[in-house]
Design a protein around this motif. Structure first.
Motif, PDB file in Angstrom:
ATOM      1  N   PHE A   1       1.323 -23.789  57.256  1.00  0.00           N
ATOM      2  CA  PHE A   1       0.159 -22.939  57.045  1.00  0.00           C
ATOM      3  C   PHE A   1       0.168 -22.371  55.624  1.00  0.00           C
ATOM      4  N   LYS A   2      -1.024 -22.059  55.132  1.00  0.00           N
ATOM      5  CA  LYS A   2      -1.130 -21.428  53.817  1.00  0.00           C
ATOM      6  C   LYS A   2      -1.227 -19.915  53.952  1.00  0.00           C
ATOM      7  N   GLN A   3      -1.836 -19.436  55.006  1.00  0.00           N
ATOM      8  CA  GLN A   3      -2.031 -18.003  55.205  1.00  0.00           C
ATOM      9  C   GLN A   3      -1.155 -17.509  56.343  1.00  0.00           C
ATOM     10  N   PHE A   4      -0.467 -16.384  56.136  1.00  0.00           N
ATOM     11  CA  PHE A   4       0.440 -15.872  57.169  1.00  0.00           C
ATOM     12  C   PHE A   4      -0.303 -15.440  58.423  1.00  0.00           C
ATOM     13  N   GLU A   5      -1.613 -15.147  58.291  1.00  0.00           N
ATOM     14  CA  GLU A   5      -2.388 -14.767  59.469  1.00  0.00           C
ATOM     15  C   GLU A   5      -2.400 -15.883  60.510  1.00  0.00           C
ATOM     16  N   GLU A   6      -2.264 -17.119  60.071  1.00  0.00           N
ATOM     17  CA  GLU A   6      -2.215 -18.243  61.010  1.00  0.00           C
ATOM     18  C   GLU A   6      -0.938 -18.190  61.856  1.00  0.00           C
ATOM     19  N   VAL A   7       0.137 -17.685  61.273  1.00  0.00           N
ATOM     20  CA  VAL A   7       1.373 -17.476  62.031  1.00  0.00           C
ATOM     21  C   VAL A   7       1.172 -16.378  63.069  1.00  0.00           C
ATOM     22  N   CYS A   8       0.502 -15.314  62.650  1.00  0.00           N
ATOM     23  CA  CYS A   8       0.231 -14.204  63.578  1.00  0.00           C
ATOM     24  C   CYS A   8      -0.554 -14.663  64.798  1.00  0.00           C
TER      25      CYS A   8
ATOM     26  N   VAL B   1      10.009 -14.515  63.224  1.00  0.00           N
ATOM     27  CA  VAL B   1       9.559 -14.943  61.899  1.00  0.00           C
ATOM     28  C   VAL B   1      10.502 -14.403  60.830  1.00  0.00           C
ATOM     29  N   SER B   2      10.931 -15.278  59.928  1.00  0.00           N
ATOM     30  CA  SER B   2      11.655 -14.873  58.730  1.00  0.00           C
ATOM     31  C   SER B   2      10.660 -14.688  57.595  1.00  0.00           C
ATOM     32  N   ILE B   3      10.707 -13.512  56.973  1.00  0.00           N
ATOM     33  CA  ILE B   3       9.818 -13.208  55.848  1.00  0.00           C
ATOM     34  C   ILE B   3      10.625 -13.366  54.563  1.00  0.00           C
ATOM     35  N   CYS B   4      10.296 -14.395  53.782  1.00  0.00           N
ATOM     36  CA  CYS B   4      11.029 -14.726  52.559  1.00  0.00           C
ATOM     37  C   CYS B   4      10.108 -14.699  51.342  1.00  0.00           C
ATOM     38  N   THR B   5       9.144 -13.825  51.358  1.00  0.00           N
ATOM     39  CA  THR B   5       8.156 -13.698  50.292  1.00  0.00           C
ATOM     40  C   THR B   5       8.591 -12.616  49.294  1.00  0.00           C
ATOM     41  N   PRO B   6       7.889 -12.467  48.154  1.00  0.00           N
ATOM     42  CA  PRO B   6       8.229 -11.399  47.212  1.00  0.00           C
ATOM     43  C   PRO B   6       8.190 -10.016  47.870  1.00  0.00           C
ATOM     44  N   PRO B   7       9.026  -9.084  47.398  1.00  0.00           N
ATOM     45  CA  PRO B   7       9.169  -7.773  48.053  1.00  0.00           C
ATOM     46  C   PRO B   7       7.870  -7.002  48.244  1.00  0.00           C
ATOM     47  N   SER B   8       6.935  -7.127  47.294  1.00  0.00           N
ATOM     48  CA  SER B   8       5.702  -6.342  47.392  1.00  0.00           C
ATOM     49  C   SER B   8       4.861  -6.724  48.597  1.00  0.00           C
TER      50      SER B   8
ATOM     51  N   LEU C   1       4.384  -7.903  63.588  1.00  0.00           N
ATOM     52  CA  LEU C   1       4.835  -7.043  64.689  1.00  0.00           C
ATOM     53  C   LEU C   1       3.680  -6.727  65.635  1.00  0.00           C
ATOM     54  N   LYS C   2       2.527  -6.463  65.069  1.00  0.00           N
ATOM     55  CA  LYS C   2       1.342  -6.184  65.890  1.00  0.00           C
ATOM     56  C   LYS C   2       0.961  -7.389  66.744  1.00  0.00           C
ATOM     57  N   SER C   3       1.240  -8.583  66.236  1.00  0.00           N
ATOM     58  CA  SER C   3       0.886  -9.798  66.972  1.00  0.00           C
ATOM     59  C   SER C   3       1.970 -10.210  67.959  1.00  0.00           C
ATOM     60  N   GLY C   4       3.021  -9.389  68.065  1.00  0.00           N
ATOM     61  CA  GLY C   4       4.028  -9.622  69.095  1.00  0.00           C
ATOM     62  C   GLY C   4       5.240 -10.419  68.674  1.00  0.00           C
ATOM     63  N   LYS C   5       5.472 -10.527  67.348  1.00  0.00           N
ATOM     64  CA  LYS C   5       6.626 -11.275  66.873  1.00  0.00           C
ATOM     65  C   LYS C   5       7.769 -10.341  66.444  1.00  0.00           C
ATOM     66  N   HIS C   6       9.009 -10.785  66.630  1.00  0.00           N
ATOM     67  CA  HIS C   6      10.159 -10.150  66.010  1.00  0.00           C
ATOM     68  C   HIS C   6      10.220 -10.628  64.570  1.00  0.00           C
ATOM     69  N   VAL C   7      10.789  -9.809  63.661  1.00  0.00           N
ATOM     70  CA  VAL C   7      10.830 -10.211  62.259  1.00  0.00           C
ATOM     71  C   VAL C   7      12.208 -10.010  61.647  1.00  0.00           C
ATOM     72  N   ILE C   8      12.571 -10.949  60.804  1.00  0.00           N
ATOM     73  CA  ILE C   8      13.720 -10.819  59.911  1.00  0.00           C
ATOM     74  C   ILE C   8      13.148 -10.751  58.502  1.00  0.00           C
ATOM     75  N   ILE C   9      13.484  -9.688  57.776  1.00  0.00           N
ATOM     76  CA  ILE C   9      12.920  -9.472  56.446  1.00  0.00           C
ATOM     77  C   ILE C   9      14.008  -9.661  55.399  1.00  0.00           C
TER      78      ILE C   9
ATOM     79  N   GLU D   1       8.536   0.002  66.708  1.00  0.00           N
ATOM     80  CA  GLU D   1       8.789   0.848  67.873  1.00  0.00           C
ATOM     81  C   GLU D   1       7.604   0.829  68.835  1.00  0.00           C
ATOM     82  N   GLU D   2       6.405   0.902  68.281  1.00  0.00           N
ATOM     83  CA  GLU D   2       5.197   0.911  69.115  1.00  0.00           C
ATOM     84  C   GLU D   2       5.045  -0.390  69.903  1.00  0.00           C
ATOM     85  N   HIS D   3       5.476  -1.497  69.319  1.00  0.00           N
ATOM     86  CA  HIS D   3       5.290  -2.806  69.960  1.00  0.00           C
ATOM     87  C   HIS D   3       6.582  -3.350  70.554  1.00  0.00           C
TER      88      HIS D   3
END
Length: 386
Positions: free
Chosen positions: A55-62, A70-77, A87-95, A114-116
């Motif tokens: 995918f090109k857009q992360f929203e497609e992963v969501c 999901v592993s997030i390996c993008t620039p810090p910003s 997280l809102k879409s129900g995924k666990h994340v490694i940053i 925490e909310e999800h």
């Protein structure tokens, strides 16, 4: 089987891909995502992921309900925005480090998790090296007595062109220099082993990288509630990249790479070698078993089992925030030229990204950039000895 996606297929992504492949009985990388589709396809080919959708857009992963982690390996910003939506879409994340660009963003990530009821783990792979785990246990057992002084030498070396990459060397996109993006692992280890200080006094400079707004060298002094002191040097100007953590206790000195020295007092106060204490600590250290999995492999193993078994992760969002808080205090102290008290609160001038951008020191103007390098091979340190 835990379905995994990786967002950001840059230089650090192979560490994640290779780690997930170790545990093919627990998980499978089913999706890659990157704004550069050509690069992502090449990486997929090289790691045997030819049939994995890209995918090109992360929203497609969501929007993919089959993805659980999901592993997030993008620039810090970009970390906070991507993490919150995942997280809102129900995924666990490694940053990947650092957790986010500000404490405000860390708090938003942790609140959303925490909310999800989802797991956030921030990459701190150095914790999972055997020597680090062993030294942590020696400290926890109080074998060296009360820690009086700690020393962190996070020495790295990077050439001038390192900061030519489009997102590096800017406060807005990278979030800081060597203190945040290189020493983060050693600073994480320090706060994990020593706890958080109450005061930070720091200076920083850019000594050798004219195409970077950010620092390439900083020195910080930390003071703890019990009166003990730590010093942290963060650098990308040190040839040889010699890195160490030293803990000076009442009874002995230990370090990573492993070394021990113990002293007792002679009648006039000068030191005598304390062989008995050295042997006791040495014996305990070497009796501890090695880690089955180290570095990224160890941390990803920890997260996969937390998802599978409902256990807690070693490096959660709270730990990720504490490390960033300590780094932020270093930046605040160096920028404002004063001692900073912790904790940093929500009204602080260095709490939000926008406020940091307005109050930190800009050493140089970034005048040249490249979209990518010819090679994305990197070194990650971590040769800590046994």
């Amino acid at each position: 089987m835990i379905n995994v996606a990786i967002i950001g297929i840059g230089a650090i992504s192979p560490a994640h891909i290779e780690a997930y492949k170790v545990f093919d009985d627990l998980c499978e990388v089913t999706t890659l995502c990157d704004i550069d589709l050509t690069k992502a396809r090449e990486k997929a080919q090289s790691y045997g992921l030819k049939k994995v959708p890209i995918f090109k857009q992360f929203e497609e992963v969501c929007s993919d309900p089959t993805i659980e982690l999901v592993s997030i390996c993008t620039p810090p910003s970009t970390h906070a925005h991507i993490a919150v939506e995942l997280l809102k879409s129900g995924k666990h994340v490694i940053i990947e480090k650092p957790m986010a660009a500000s404490l405000e963003e860390c708090d938003l990530i942790n609140k959303t998790a925490e909310e999800h009821n989802k797991i956030v783990s921030v990459i701190a792979q150095n914790r999972f090296f055997t020597p680090m785990m062993k030294v942590k246990k020696v400290l926890d057992q109080k074998l060296i007595g009360h820690v009086l002084h700690s020393q962190v030498d996070s020495f790295w070396w990077r050439g001038n062109c390192y900061y030519d990459l489009w997102w590096r060397g800017t406060w807005e996109k990278e979030g800081g220099g060597c203190t945040l993006n290189h020493a983060v692992h050693h600073i994480d280890i320090l706060q994990w082993m020593n706890g958080m200080p109450t005061e930070v006094t720091a200076i920083m400079s850019n000594t050798a990288h004219p195409n970077a707004e950010v620092e390439d060298l900083s020195v910080a002094i930390l003071k703890y509630e019990d009166g003990s002191i730590a010093q942290v040097t963060s650098s990308v100007v040190h040839h040889g990249e010699e890195q160490q953590l030293i803990f000076q206790g009442e009874k002995a000195r230990i370090s990573v790479p492993w070394k021990i020295h113990a002293s007792t007092s002679s009648a006039n106060g000068f030191p005598n070698k304390d062989t008995k204490t050295e042997q006791t600590i040495e014996s305990y250290y070497h009796s501890l078993p090695p880690q089955e999995y180290e570095a990224h492999v160890g941390q990803i193993h920890n997260v996969l089992h937390a998802i599978k078994d409902g256990t807690t992760v070693l490096v959660d969002g709270k730990q990720g925030r504490q490390t960033l808080e300590l780094i932020t205090a270093i930046y605040k102290s160096a920028s404002e030229k004063k001692t900073v008290s912790l904790p940093l609160k929500s009204g602080d001038r260095f709490y939000s990204k926008e406020s940091i951008l307005n109050h930190t020191i800009y050493f140089n103007e970034k005048t040249f950039q490249v979209d990518d390098f010819e090679t994305d091979s990197i070194t990650t340190g971590g040769e800590y000895g046994k």
